[in-house]
Design a protein around this motif. Structure first.
Motif: not given
Length: 202
Positions: A55-69
């Motif tokens: 999940i952290t990798s996704y947030i790093k790539e797409y900073s507008h996303l959060d854990r729930e999304k």
């Protein structure tokens, strides 16, 4: 003579909506997966990253996303698990004619959601002599090693096994080792028709 039946999980027992995750992510303005994200997904499915790291990798790539999304988009692929399919494998297990093995490319987030939403999941799991999830064994289909792992672990010859999967790439890889296969088409076939569809093997 078939001694072991090896089953995939998604679109064999639990119904999937495979385009759903990308569809949901597009709603969150994620249009394409970078090479880094694809690599992240594969590593997560092989258990080489924890859910937090994934999940952290996704947030790093797409900073507008959060854990729930991210979690909800990731789980959008999962649909229902018809109970009649559980009853089918339960009956097969009770008959004790074959070694029953589940072999699935899956990950912790998906399996946790299934555990939450499928009340008979633990009883389903008990129907199998072995229950292999890619993130727990660090192998994934269609890599040759995952099939060899199962054959060696259970002292099985390829010709004694039937492998059932909805992805042709996966059944082709198994067939290349001499394993009997059924590339099940979920829009027109169902696992409960196993002994009719593949009657020549039984």
């Amino acid at each position: 003579m078939i001694k072991a039946i090896i089953f995939d999980f998604g679109d064999i027992f639990v119904n999937l909506d495979k385009p759903a995750t990308l569809r949901e992510l597009k709603n969150h303005k994620v249009e394409n997966f970078s090479d880094a994200v694809v690599k992240n997904n594969l590593e997560y499915e092989k258990g080489l990253k924890s859910s937090d790291e994934f999940i952290t990798s996704y947030i790093k790539e797409y900073s507008h996303l959060d854990r729930e999304k991210i979690t909800n988009s990731w789980n959008a692929i999962l649909r229902d698990f018809p109970e009649y399919r559980f009853r089918f494998i339960q009956k097969l297990s009770e008959e004790k004619k074959y070694k029953l093995i589940l072999l699935s490319n899956t990950n912790e987030i998906h399996i946790d959601r299934i555990k939450e939403n499928v009340p008979f999941f633990e009883d389903f799991k008990k129907c199998f002599d072995a229950f292999y999830l890619s993130h727990e064994i660090n192998y994934r289909k269609p890599d040759r090693e995952i099939y060899e792992f199962v054959l060696n672990r259970h002292d099985l010859k390829p010709g004694e096994c039937l492998f059932i999967d909805d992805t042709k790439e996966n059944t082709d890889a198994a067939a290349a080792l001499g394993i009997h296969t059924w590339n099940l088409e979920p829009t027109r076939e169902d696992i409960i028709d196993l002994f009719t569809t593949k009657k020549e093997l039984f």
